[in-house]
Design an enzyme around this catalytic site. Structure first.
Site, short mmCIF file in Angstrom:
data_model
loop_
_atom_site.label_atom_id
_atom_site.label_comp_id
_atom_site.label_asym_id
_atom_site.label_seq_id
_atom_site.Cartn_x
_atom_site.Cartn_y
_atom_site.Cartn_z
N HIS A 72 3.39 6.71 -6.68
CA HIS A 72 2.71 7.99 -6.92
C HIS A 72 3.64 9.35 -6.92
O HIS A 72 3.49 10.28 -7.76
CB HIS A 72 1.60 8.16 -6.15
N HIS A 131 0.63 -1.41 -0.04
CA HIS A 131 -0.02 0.05 0.02
C HIS A 131 1.02 1.20 0.08
O HIS A 131 0.68 2.33 -0.80
CB HIS A 131 -0.90 -0.01 1.19
N GLU A 132 1.74 1.50 0.92
CA GLU A 132 2.53 2.56 0.92
C GLU A 132 3.36 2.73 -0.08
O GLU A 132 3.80 3.69 -0.47
CB GLU A 132 3.36 2.63 2.45
#
Ligand SMILES: [Zn+2]
Length: 699
Positions: free
Chosen positions: A479, A472-473
């Site tokens: 991004h 997730h991180e």
């Protein structure tokens, strides 16, 4: 005045990749560096505002975007350290500097001469011959000023300034109180009897925590999320589970100096007063106006739709757990501190799947390698570990990231282990944003986690949840790393709150793919890949306990939305509001909110997720649909889909409106049905509520 040789914030950084020279930075450097940074920023702003020339994009918007760089540089280091490697000195500076920074930014947004220039440009924006990104920057800057109160009367602006400063102080205090309560609790489990039920890796994690704290006991349980969840899942000592759970639940709620309850009431009152000054019915209306969801009604519709299905599933799970407890000889109704324990037993009996069967296949290093592998397959990235780059703690690791063409993409820092001076939870942040305004500036991105570190010489083994958190991180990290924008304020994750979890939650999907599990989930001792039977069990168990997860998450999301939907004056009673919401939605007594109001850091430690905790589910609606785009091609690495994903989502930052970005990627907007399906909440008896297929899009 100190010189650059005395204060590293006053000169250029000349180390590798111009990373902050952590080894030279001392807490005493921050106060003067903040002062110098703010003074320089003020001078830049004065120059822009008092420019005799008529406003142009270059002399106003671009100049504004280029201002405050010294301040940004010190702030980035400070806030990263305040979260990940704090101490009493940094905490004192934080309490002092937070209101000053709020005052500083308020002085800028309430500068009437400056706003007149921005407003002038915004009115004539169609005739300025701007490219799409310049136009977007102008609109975003104008909106930021309007939302900060720039278009209001002097009197209203002054009041908003006071409110912001007070909020900065209150939210800082809130966060520090939670940290203090977390640090204050240590449960020694030195004796064999106290460790009943704990598998070997949990015992090792408790030993490592004791060592880290220099504890007199050989093993301790702290309120670090991964450690306490481990304990609640496996400890056969119901009395100790209750003790630990209550301490965990009561963070910020104990009478005394760390009690957050009164603070919260004031925070809520100030937030709704500010929203009213800006012309909104409530803080939630104000906050959601600048998101993909657009309105509290749209959010409520989605949350309550999923709630109905989640509640049915949660009650069904509760009845099963009660039966497991009865078989186990329990003569009590299960309590919140029993849920994880009996759920693990049920999981074992239903799926013959045990957390401790999975862990040996998930050593931290292999999960990191897996995340890099997926980034390589999708986006052509390669990662090389660098040992010559300064770090702020010996546990921090650094990788240089390169693109398919060998070009330097950025620096990726990761800080995986829990420490007493680290905020709980997991997050991504940046020391430097990508941009092209000041040349080809490449980002420095950091992932911070709280995994329980193994004893010396042993590999840290992750739970499947931990591995998912890492993915997730890392999705957020990508991004930031893949950002391709001109203007730094539009870079990477600086997108709407209900869109920002799309890149992170989407990335989680690859963890469960056969490619990743077969290649990287290898036994830490034998090197054997995870057996097919175990992978099958993992898949079958994917929707297990999802009623619980949905209920604990949604109860927090609804409490957040309700607390921020108040209109009118007067100081609310946040705890009473919480009780009302929980009674209305009928949260089963056996389930506790994921984050109760007095320690709900997402929404009270700062404004980030205030009236925005729903964002995770909104993004889930997007990620479920976005992963389907890959599955539909029959290839989870389909190059055409991956290229579109990079172009429209991961590299786009806030250059594009989120809805337009998603439409460009997928050609349509998703429905909430993907969330229900993904969580396994669609079954015979939930059909009535769950089958209504509605497209949830903003007006
Ligand atoms: Zn996230």
């Amino acid at each position: 005045m100190a010189t650059a040789s005395e204060n590293p914030f006053l000169g250029p950084w000349t180390g590798p990749f111009a990373v902050p020279p952590f080894e030279q930075i001392a807490p005493g450097h921050f106060r003067p560096a903040f002062e110098v940074g703010m003074a320089a920023h003020r001078a830049e702003i004065d120059k822009i505002a008092s420019n005799k020339a008529k406003p142009t994009f270059a002399n106003t918007i671009r100049a504004l975007e280029n201002s405050g760089r010294e301040l940004d540089r010190v702030a980035a280091v400070f806030w990263n350290l305040a979260g990940a490697e704090s101490n009493d000195e940094l905490q004192a500076i934080e309490r002092e500097i937070a209101p000053k920074l709020a005052e500083h930014s308020n002085a800028i947004t309430s500068n009437a001469v400056l706003f007149a220039r921005i407003d002038d440009l915004n009115v004539s924006r169609a005739n300025l011959k701007l490219d799409p990104e310049e136009l977007r920057l102008l609109e975003r800057k104008h909106l930021a000023f309007v939302r900060a109160g720039a278009a209001l009367s002097q009197e209203a602006k002054a009041r908003i300034g006071e409110i912001k400063q007070r909020l900065a102080a209150l939210t800082t205090q809130f966060s520090q109180n939670v940290l203090m309560d977390e640090k204050a609790f240590v449960l020694p489990i030195g004796g064999e009897r106290d460790r009943a039920g704990l598998p070997e890796f949990a015992v090792a994690a408790a030993a490592a925590a004791a060592k880290e704290l220099d504890s007199a006991a050989s093993h301790v349980i702290t309120l670090n999320r991964s450690l306490i969840e481990l304990f609640l899942t496996f400890s056969a000592r119901r009395d100790l589970r209750e003790q630990a759970f209550k301490a965990w639940q009561q963070r910020g709620e104990k009478p005394g100096s760390t009690d957050n309850r009164t603070l919260i009431n004031e925070i809520l009152a100030l937030r709704s007063e500010r929203a009213a000054l800006l012309g909104y019915a409530s803080y939630a209306d104000f906050k959601l106006d600048d998101t993909m969801a657009k309105s509290p009604a749209a959010v409520r519709e989605m949350l309550e739709h999923v709630w109905d299905a989640g509640l049915i599933a949660a009650k069904r799970e509760r009845d099963k757990l009660q039966a497991v407890a009865a078989r186990d000889g329990a003569n009590f109704g299960i309590a919140p501190w029993d849920w994880r324990y009996y759920a693990e037993k049920l999981r074992k009996s239903e799926f013959d799947l045990d957390e401790s069967d999975l862990k040996p296949y998930l050593p931290l290093d292999q999960v990191i390698a897996a995340s890099f592998h997926v980034a390589g397959r999708l986006f052509g990235l390669a990662f090389e570990e660098r040992l010559d780059v300064p770090v702020y703690h010996p546990d921090v690791r650094t990788w240089e990231v390169r693109g398919a063409d060998g070009r330097h993409v950025g620096l990726f820092l990761a800080d995986y282990f829990g420490r007493p001076n680290k905020r709980s939870g997991a997050w991504m942040s940046e020391f430097r944003n990508q941009e092209k305004l000041a040349g080809n500036v490449r980002p420095i991105i950091v992932n911070v986690m709280n995994f329980a570190k193994a004893e010396d010489g042993m590999p840290t083994l992750l739970s499947f949840d931990d591995a998912r958190t890492l993915f997730h991180e890392f999705g957020h990290g990508l991004h930031g790393l893949l950002s391709d924008v001109t203007f730094p304020s539009l870079a990477g994750t600086s997108v709407a709150h209900d869109f920002v979890e799309l890149p992170s939650q989407l990335f989680e999907h690859w963890l469960s793919t056969k490619d990743v599990l077969k290649t990287f989930a290898r036994h830490y001792q034998t090197g054997e890949p995870m057996p097919d039977a175990l992978i099958e069990k993992l898949r079958a168990a994917r929707t297990f306990n999802q009623g619980f997860h949905t209920a604990e998450y949604l109860s927090s999301a609804l409490v957040d939305l309700d607390a921020h939907s108040l209109s009118g004056k007067g100081t609310p009673d946040a705890m009473q509001l919480q009780s009302q919401t929980l009674a209305r939605i009928a949260l089963p007594n056996e389930i506790a909110m994921r984050h109760a109001t007095p320690h709900f850091q997402h929404i009270y430690a700062n404004e980030g997720y205030a009236a925005g905790y729903y964002s995770y589910m909104w993004s889930e609606m997007l990620d479920a649909d976005a992963f389907l785009a890959f599955e539909e091609t029959g290839d989870v690495y389909d190059p055409v889909t991956a290229e579109s994903l990079l172009k429209n989502i991961y590299s786009a930052g806030n250059r594009v409106d989120p809805e337009a970005a998603y439409l460009a990627f997928r050609g349509r907007l998703p429905t909430v049905d993907g969330v229900l399906k993904q969580r396994g909440l669609v079954s015979a008896d939930t059909k009535a509520t769950a089958s209504a297929s509605r497209v949830l899009h903003s007006k």
